[in-house]
Design a protein around this motif. Structure first.
Motif, short mmCIF file in Angstrom:
data_model
loop_
_atom_site.label_atom_id
_atom_site.label_comp_id
_atom_site.label_asym_id
_atom_site.label_seq_id
_atom_site.Cartn_x
_atom_site.Cartn_y
_atom_site.Cartn_z
N ALA A 65 11.38 -13.66 1.15
CA ALA A 65 11.11 -12.34 0.24
C ALA A 65 10.77 -11.50 1.06
N GLY A 66 10.01 -11.55 1.83
CA GLY A 66 9.69 -10.41 2.90
C GLY A 66 10.93 -9.85 3.50
N ALA A 67 11.69 -10.52 4.00
CA ALA A 67 12.91 -10.18 4.77
C ALA A 67 13.98 -9.39 3.82
N ILE A 68 13.87 -9.75 2.57
CA ILE A 68 14.89 -9.43 1.79
C ILE A 68 14.46 -8.03 1.35
N MET A 69 13.15 -7.81 1.25
CA MET A 69 12.54 -6.21 0.69
C MET A 69 12.57 -5.36 1.95
N ALA A 70 12.26 -5.95 3.14
CA ALA A 70 12.23 -5.16 4.63
C ALA A 70 13.42 -4.61 4.64
N GLU A 71 14.42 -5.39 4.41
CA GLU A 71 15.79 -4.81 4.80
C GLU A 71 16.60 -4.19 3.73
N GLY A 72 16.05 -4.39 2.44
CA GLY A 72 16.63 -3.62 1.15
C GLY A 72 16.19 -2.10 0.88
N GLY A 73 15.34 -1.79 1.84
CA GLY A 73 14.91 -0.21 1.49
C GLY A 73 13.77 -0.14 0.94
N MET A 74 12.88 -1.52 0.74
CA MET A 74 11.54 -1.50 0.43
C MET A 74 10.74 -0.40 1.22
N ALA A 75 10.70 -0.41 2.37
CA ALA A 75 9.62 0.10 3.31
C ALA A 75 9.80 1.67 3.31
N ARG A 76 10.93 2.16 3.02
CA ARG A 76 11.34 3.58 3.16
C ARG A 76 10.85 3.93 1.79
N ARG A 77 10.82 3.28 0.40
CA ARG A 77 10.37 3.58 -0.85
C ARG A 77 8.53 3.63 -0.56
N LEU A 78 8.06 2.64 0.00
CA LEU A 78 6.50 2.52 0.02
C LEU A 78 5.92 3.61 0.92
N VAL A 79 6.91 4.01 1.78
CA VAL A 79 6.35 5.19 2.63
C VAL A 79 6.25 6.28 1.70
N ALA A 80 7.40 6.55 1.06
CA ALA A 80 7.31 7.78 0.30
C ALA A 80 6.38 7.73 -0.93
N PHE A 81 5.97 6.34 -1.45
CA PHE A 81 4.97 6.35 -2.65
C PHE A 81 3.68 6.71 -1.98
N VAL A 205 1.99 18.78 -1.04
CA VAL A 205 1.82 18.28 -2.01
C VAL A 205 3.05 17.97 -2.81
N ILE A 206 3.60 17.00 -3.08
CA ILE A 206 4.70 16.55 -3.61
C ILE A 206 4.61 17.05 -5.09
N PRO A 207 5.79 17.71 -5.45
CA PRO A 207 5.99 18.40 -6.89
C PRO A 207 5.91 17.16 -8.04
N MET A 208 5.00 17.32 -9.14
CA MET A 208 4.78 16.34 -10.25
C MET A 208 6.11 15.46 -10.45
N ARG A 209 7.25 16.02 -10.82
CA ARG A 209 8.43 15.38 -11.33
C ARG A 209 9.07 14.66 -10.11
N GLN A 210 9.03 14.91 -8.87
CA GLN A 210 9.53 14.29 -7.88
C GLN A 210 8.34 13.08 -7.65
N ALA A 211 7.14 13.25 -7.76
CA ALA A 211 6.33 12.43 -7.49
C ALA A 211 6.32 11.19 -8.39
N LEU A 212 6.58 11.55 -9.74
CA LEU A 212 6.76 10.38 -10.77
C LEU A 212 8.11 9.65 -10.38
N ARG A 213 9.22 10.28 -9.99
CA ARG A 213 10.43 9.54 -9.60
C ARG A 213 10.08 8.64 -8.35
N ILE A 214 9.50 9.12 -7.33
CA ILE A 214 9.14 8.28 -6.13
C ILE A 214 8.41 6.88 -6.71
N CYS A 215 7.31 7.37 -7.53
CA CYS A 215 6.49 5.93 -7.97
C CYS A 215 7.16 5.26 -8.76
N ALA A 216 7.98 5.68 -9.43
CA ALA A 216 8.75 4.78 -10.32
C ALA A 216 9.77 3.80 -9.48
#
Length: 429
Positions: A65-81, A205-216
């Motif tokens: 599970a960790g390998a799938i998420m690590a190589e599937g772009g999860m790290a980049r999204r968590l960094v953005a979050f 500071v991340i604009p609200m609309r972009q921040a919500l999209r990143i969080c989602a």
């Protein structure tokens, strides 16, 4: 004492001549069995019994599970979050690094995967924004130790196994939450102090609309934590079953929601995971045989007697055990040390009234520090490779982080409630 000298001496000799730890355990177990004149068949049965446990299935599922998420772009999204939450503070990218490691550790359970995934995204970014590259690498390496504690930790499963299955995996998972968060908070405070002293830049500071999209976008991956812990705590899944469900969820999110990963890469991913797991399972089987021979030689009992003759003070004995674990953690990898030392040290700490769950956290923090300490720190090597820096430079930058982690170790060792309050509250244990 001669029996112990033969078993432990042969193991150390095999390590010194370059034999892999797993095979050194197996061969020294055979030598020990020959010395005390028991059938070698008994060693083979111990190896088989060591890997014939249902709870062990949690390890391959969590790793996959960790390998799938690590190589599937999860790290980049968590960094953005994480950047949305703390990136605007002075030195914010260092805090983003720590927080992203917290999130990713709760998905992968692996410090090495954490360092490689988060580091590949954040070390170049921090360097580009004006942070010293050695500091960026040190933050990444130190922050990844959280994955050892925050559930789902593979090493917690191994500790439960090494303790003879007498320690609940669910209790260990819960016990790791507060120490893991304390570690992240301590490192974050250090980063804030360093940022102010060295004048690191503020983020935007991340604009609200972009921040919500990143969080989602990040929420899909973060649901993996909810599935793992929620399933266990609600009683819907065991730890092993929650790991298998986490694999299905990780696969669904990666391939159908994020769609960053190519279908043709999946067989290669599975192949890499199986290779890793084969090494782990060989290690567990051979360590079981080594522990079996140690028990026959009464080595744990002799060490318990020795330590309790030195002092009957719980705090002194725990201090000595910490020193032992810190030294050994610099010389050997974490999993074999857990498998070798748990049967030896657990009787000692039980005798002085230390809860096995609490001791599990003490061992995790100690050996987690060992993962980032030369000469055998596996996570340190990964961080150095990702950061493209010599190990000496990374170690120098890590020095203040070592002191911060040692403070966490002292707190976890001498404040049992950090480890035991949450399991008692949630599980009633």
């Amino acid at each position: 004492m001669m029996e112990a000298a033969v078993l432990l001496g042969s193991f150390l000799l095999l390590i010194l001549i370059g034999m892999p730890v797993a095979y050194a355990l197996g061969v020294s177990a055979l030598i020990g069995a020959w010395w005390i004149d028991i059938p070698l068949d008994a060693v083979m049965i111990a190896i088989s019994s060591g890997v014939n446990k249902f709870s062990l299935l949690a390890i391959p599922f969590f790793v996959l599970a960790g390998a799938i998420m690590a190589e599937g772009g999860m790290a980049r999204r968590l960094v953005a979050f994480a950047n949305v939450l703390v990136g605007f503070i002075r030195g914010g990218l260092s805090l983003v690094n720590i927080l992203a490691s917290t999130f990713f550790g709760a998905i992968s359970g692996s410090s090495m995967a954490d360092t490689a995934s988060v580091g590949s995204v954040l070390i170049p970014e921090m360097s580009k924004k004006g942070y010293p590259r050695d500091f960026a690498t040190a933050v990444t390496v130190a922050g990844s130790v959280q994955a050892i504690l925050i559930p789902p930790s593979h090493n917690a499963v191994i500790y439960s196994l090494a303790a003879g299955g007498t320690v609940s995996i669910a209790a260990l998972f819960m016990a790791g939450v507060l120490p893991g968060l304390l570690m992240g908070l301590t490192l974050a405070v250090l980063c804030l102090i360093t940022a102010k002293r060295r004048g690191f830049p503020k983020g935007e500071v991340i604009p609200m609309r972009q921040a919500l999209r990143i969080c989602a976008d990040a929420l899909w991956g973060l649901m993996t934590m909810v599935i793992i812990l929620g399933g266990i705590l609600s009683g819907v899944f065991t730890a092993t079953e929650s790991a298998s469900v986490a694999v299905l969820w990780a696969f669904f999110v990666t391939m159908f929601i994020y769609r960053d990963y190519q279908w043709r890469e999946i067989p290669k991913l599975v192949h890499r995971t199986v290779k890793t797991l084969a090494i782990v399972m060989i290690l567990i089987g051979f360590a079981a045989s080594f522990g079996y021979i140690m028990t026959l030689m009464q080595i744990p009992l002799k060490i318990t007697t020795f330590l309790t003759t030195l002092s009957d003070n719980r705090y002194v004995i725990l201090g000595m055990i910490n020193l032992l674990l810190l030294v050994l953690g610099t010389l050997m990898d974490m999993a074999p040390l857990i498998l070798i030392l748990t049967p030896i040290l657990l009787p000692v700490v039980k005798l002085i009234g230390v809860d096995p769950v609490h001791f599990g956290m003490i061992m995790m923090v100690n050996l987690g520090i060992g993962l980032i300490t030369p000469p055998v720190g596996g996570v340190l090597f990964v961080g150095s490779a990702v950061g493209k820096l010599p190990i000496e430079q990374v170690v120098k930058a890590l020095t203040p982080f070592f002191f911060a982690l040692l403070l966490v170790l002292v707190a976890v060792t001498y404040i049992p409630a950090l480890s035991l309050w949450l399991p008692g509250l949630v599980l009633g244990s």
